[in-house]
Design a protein around this motif. Structure first.
Motif, PDB file in Angstrom:
ATOM      1  N   SER A  82      18.790  29.364  33.426  1.00 18.26           N
ATOM      2  CA  SER A  82      19.211  28.098  32.838  1.00 18.26           C
ATOM      3  C   SER A  82      18.337  26.896  33.208  1.00 18.26           C
ATOM      4  O   SER A  82      18.801  25.879  33.675  1.00 18.26           O
ATOM      5  N   THR A  83      17.057  27.006  32.976  1.00 17.17           N
ATOM      6  CA  THR A  83      16.132  25.895  33.154  1.00 17.17           C
ATOM      7  C   THR A  83      15.437  25.637  31.826  1.00 17.17           C
ATOM      8  O   THR A  83      15.351  26.529  30.985  1.00 17.17           O
ATOM      9  N   ASP A  84      14.976  24.429  31.624  1.00 24.24           N
ATOM     10  CA  ASP A  84      14.298  24.110  30.379  1.00 24.24           C
ATOM     11  C   ASP A  84      12.784  24.260  30.466  1.00 24.24           C
ATOM     12  O   ASP A  84      12.136  24.486  29.470  1.00 24.24           O
ATOM     13  N   SER A  85      12.221  24.101  31.676  1.00 26.77           N
ATOM     14  CA  SER A  85      10.778  24.216  31.868  1.00 26.77           C
ATOM     15  C   SER A  85      10.482  24.895  33.193  1.00 26.77           C
ATOM     16  O   SER A  85      11.191  24.679  34.173  1.00 26.77           O
ATOM     17  N   LEU A  86       9.428  25.690  33.186  1.00 21.85           N
ATOM     18  CA  LEU A  86       8.927  26.317  34.411  1.00 21.85           C
ATOM     19  C   LEU A  86       7.455  25.962  34.538  1.00 21.85           C
ATOM     20  O   LEU A  86       6.707  26.037  33.558  1.00 21.85           O
ATOM     21  N   HIS A  87       7.039  25.594  35.742  1.00 25.54           N
ATOM     22  CA  HIS A  87       5.630  25.305  36.004  1.00 25.54           C
ATOM     23  C   HIS A  87       5.066  26.487  36.779  1.00 25.54           C
ATOM     24  O   HIS A  87       5.455  26.725  37.923  1.00 25.54           O
ATOM     25  N   LEU A  88       4.164  27.213  36.134  1.00 28.34           N
ATOM     26  CA  LEU A  88       3.598  28.428  36.705  1.00 28.34           C
ATOM     27  C   LEU A  88       2.134  28.172  36.994  1.00 28.34           C
ATOM     28  O   LEU A  88       1.418  27.610  36.159  1.00 28.34           O
TER      29      LEU A  88
ATOM     30  N   ASP B 209      -6.420  24.754  40.856  1.00 31.01           N
ATOM     31  CA  ASP B 209      -5.165  25.357  40.424  1.00 31.01           C
ATOM     32  C   ASP B 209      -5.087  25.189  38.917  1.00 31.01           C
ATOM     33  O   ASP B 209      -5.449  24.142  38.378  1.00 31.01           O
ATOM     34  N   VAL B 210      -4.606  26.220  38.239  1.00 27.17           N
ATOM     35  CA  VAL B 210      -4.298  26.119  36.820  1.00 27.17           C
ATOM     36  C   VAL B 210      -2.786  26.178  36.724  1.00 27.17           C
ATOM     37  O   VAL B 210      -2.159  27.122  37.208  1.00 27.17           O
ATOM     38  N   VAL B 211      -2.210  25.143  36.129  1.00 26.79           N
ATOM     39  CA  VAL B 211      -0.752  25.038  36.012  1.00 26.79           C
ATOM     40  C   VAL B 211      -0.383  25.065  34.531  1.00 26.79           C
ATOM     41  O   VAL B 211      -0.899  24.276  33.733  1.00 26.79           O
ATOM     42  N   PHE B 212       0.504  25.979  34.204  1.00 25.81           N
ATOM     43  CA  PHE B 212       0.968  26.217  32.838  1.00 25.81           C
ATOM     44  C   PHE B 212       2.447  25.869  32.789  1.00 25.81           C
ATOM     45  O   PHE B 212       3.223  26.377  33.606  1.00 25.81           O
ATOM     46  N   THR B 213       2.851  25.010  31.881  1.00 24.47           N
ATOM     47  CA  THR B 213       4.265  24.677  31.735  1.00 24.47           C
ATOM     48  C   THR B 213       4.849  25.531  30.614  1.00 24.47           C
ATOM     49  O   THR B 213       4.429  25.436  29.461  1.00 24.47           O
ATOM     50  N   LEU B 214       5.789  26.374  30.997  1.00 24.01           N
ATOM     51  CA  LEU B 214       6.502  27.230  30.046  1.00 24.01           C
ATOM     52  C   LEU B 214       7.802  26.537  29.703  1.00 24.01           C
ATOM     53  O   LEU B 214       8.595  26.215  30.596  1.00 24.01           O
ATOM     54  N   ARG B 215       8.006  26.308  28.438  1.00 21.29           N
ATOM     55  CA  ARG B 215       9.219  25.615  27.997  1.00 21.29           C
ATOM     56  C   ARG B 215      10.142  26.578  27.267  1.00 21.29           C
ATOM     57  O   ARG B 215       9.691  27.428  26.507  1.00 21.29           O
ATOM     58  N   ARG B 216      11.426  26.398  27.515  1.00 16.75           N
ATOM     59  CA  ARG B 216      12.433  27.195  26.810  1.00 16.75           C
ATOM     60  C   ARG B 216      12.516  26.703  25.362  1.00 16.75           C
ATOM     61  O   ARG B 216      12.752  25.519  25.110  1.00 16.75           O
TER      62      ARG B 216
ATOM     63  N   PRO C  41      14.299  26.421  21.660  1.00 16.64           N
ATOM     64  CA  PRO C  41      15.703  26.323  21.261  1.00 16.64           C
ATOM     65  C   PRO C  41      16.286  27.718  20.987  1.00 16.64           C
ATOM     66  O   PRO C  41      15.669  28.533  20.310  1.00 16.64           O
ATOM     67  N   GLY C  42      17.448  27.965  21.563  1.00 18.47           N
ATOM     68  CA  GLY C  42      18.116  29.239  21.359  1.00 18.47           C
ATOM     69  C   GLY C  42      17.601  30.388  22.219  1.00 18.47           C
ATOM     70  O   GLY C  42      18.105  31.507  22.130  1.00 18.47           O
ATOM     71  N   MET C  43      16.602  30.137  23.053  1.00 18.35           N
ATOM     72  CA  MET C  43      16.020  31.190  23.885  1.00 18.35           C
ATOM     73  C   MET C  43      16.989  31.577  24.998  1.00 18.35           C
ATOM     74  O   MET C  43      17.533  30.714  25.679  1.00 18.35           O
ATOM     75  N   THR C  44      17.190  32.853  25.177  1.00 20.92           N
ATOM     76  CA  THR C  44      18.079  33.340  26.229  1.00 20.92           C
ATOM     77  C   THR C  44      17.346  33.357  27.567  1.00 20.92           C
ATOM     78  O   THR C  44      16.114  33.273  27.617  1.00 20.92           O
ATOM     79  N   ASP C  45      18.111  33.497  28.641  1.00 21.82           N
ATOM     80  CA  ASP C  45      17.504  33.628  29.972  1.00 21.82           C
ATOM     81  C   ASP C  45      16.583  34.841  30.024  1.00 21.82           C
ATOM     82  O   ASP C  45      15.511  34.790  30.625  1.00 21.82           O
ATOM     83  N   ALA C  46      17.001  35.936  29.399  1.00 18.63           N
ATOM     84  CA  ALA C  46      16.183  37.155  29.401  1.00 18.63           C
ATOM     85  C   ALA C  46      14.863  36.933  28.670  1.00 18.63           C
ATOM     86  O   ALA C  46      13.809  37.399  29.121  1.00 18.63           O
ATOM     87  N   GLU C  47      14.900  36.214  27.559  1.00 17.96           N
ATOM     88  CA  GLU C  47      13.673  35.930  26.808  1.00 17.96           C
ATOM     89  C   GLU C  47      12.750  35.007  27.603  1.00 17.96           C
ATOM     90  O   GLU C  47      11.531  35.201  27.624  1.00 17.96           O
TER      91      GLU C  47
ATOM     92  N   GLU D  36       8.001  34.316  31.033  1.00 21.53           N
ATOM     93  CA  GLU D  36       7.476  33.964  32.355  1.00 21.53           C
ATOM     94  C   GLU D  36       6.587  35.084  32.882  1.00 21.53           C
ATOM     95  O   GLU D  36       5.496  34.838  33.399  1.00 21.53           O
ATOM     96  N   GLY D  37       7.039  36.315  32.758  1.00 25.40           N
ATOM     97  CA  GLY D  37       6.239  37.455  33.203  1.00 25.40           C
ATOM     98  C   GLY D  37       4.920  37.558  32.459  1.00 25.40           C
ATOM     99  O   GLY D  37       3.874  37.846  33.060  1.00 25.40           O
ATOM    100  N   LEU D  38       4.952  37.300  31.161  1.00 20.50           N
ATOM    101  CA  LEU D  38       3.724  37.353  30.365  1.00 20.50           C
ATOM    102  C   LEU D  38       2.744  36.264  30.786  1.00 20.50           C
ATOM    103  O   LEU D  38       1.536  36.508  30.910  1.00 20.50           O
ATOM    104  N   VAL D  39       3.255  35.050  31.007  1.00 22.23           N
ATOM    105  CA  VAL D  39       2.381  33.948  31.425  1.00 22.23           C
ATOM    106  C   VAL D  39       1.809  34.216  32.811  1.00 22.23           C
ATOM    107  O   VAL D  39       0.617  34.000  33.057  1.00 22.23           O
ATOM    108  N   ARG D  40       2.637  34.704  33.727  1.00 22.79           N
ATOM    109  CA  ARG D  40       2.119  35.032  35.064  1.00 22.79           C
ATOM    110  C   ARG D  40       1.007  36.077  34.983  1.00 22.79           C
ATOM    111  O   ARG D  40       0.002  35.982  35.690  1.00 22.79           O
ATOM    112  N   ALA D  41       1.177  37.074  34.115  1.00 24.12           N
ATOM    113  CA  ALA D  41       0.145  38.104  33.946  1.00 24.12           C
ATOM    114  C   ALA D  41      -1.133  37.492  33.371  1.00 24.12           C
ATOM    115  O   ALA D  41      -2.238  37.829  33.813  1.00 24.12           O
ATOM    116  N   ASP D  42      -0.986  36.576  32.390  1.00 28.93           N
ATOM    117  CA  ASP D  42      -2.162  35.910  31.818  1.00 28.93           C
ATOM    118  C   ASP D  42      -2.892  35.088  32.872  1.00 28.93           C
ATOM    119  O   ASP D  42      -4.129  35.102  32.939  1.00 28.93           O
TER     120      ASP D  42
END
Length: 133
Positions: free
Chosen positions: A2-8, A96-103, A105-111, A116-122
């Motif tokens: 339940s977050t709107d943005s993640l900084h990876l 450092d390379v910082v990528f902001t992943l945003r939720r 609209p309608g995206m579930t926690d699982a999605e 997040e996993g895909l961005v971390r792998a990239d």
């Protein structure tokens, strides 16, 4: 989650100018972000990637000295996705390379967790490519 943005982020042992030059070139996307697209082409000054859903347009922020690598992806369905990315110097030989992943609209926690996993792998792939691993 339940977050709107993640900084990876990822630390890369290369000068920020080298990292910026590599990431800001859309031709390099398949080398470090194959989930976005495995083929890229430039047509009349615009960049396109071939995604599993079809052809998407990718536009990077204008070249700058601030490490801003934001880009906009227009999906084959016409959805506009803004992708904030920064390359931040940490001394002369690392950044450092910082990528902001945003939720979306309608995206579930699982999605969001999947993305997040895909961005971390990239980001890990980007580090490996630039550090020569």
């Amino acid at each position: 989650m339940s977050t709107d943005s993640l900084h990876l982020g990822v630390r890369i042992t290369r000068p920020v100018a080298d990292v910026y030059a590599f990431v800001s070139d859309p031709a390099n996307l398949p080398r470090w972000a194959p989930g976005l697209g495995t083929q890229v082409e430039e047509v009349d000054g615009q960049w396109f990637v071939l995604t599993p859903q079809g052809r998407a347009r990718v536009t990077f922020a204008p070249r700058n000295d601030l490490g801003v690598l934001d880009h906009e992806v227009v999906t084959p369905a016409g959805l506009v996705v803004h992708v904030p990315v920064r390359a931040i110097a940490d001394g002369p030989d690392a950044c450092d390379v910082v990528f902001t992943l945003r939720r979306a609209p309608g995206m579930t926690d699982a999605e969001l967790a999947r993305d997040e996993g895909l961005v971390r792998a990239d980001l890990a792939r980007l580090r490996d490519v630039l550090e020569g691993a």
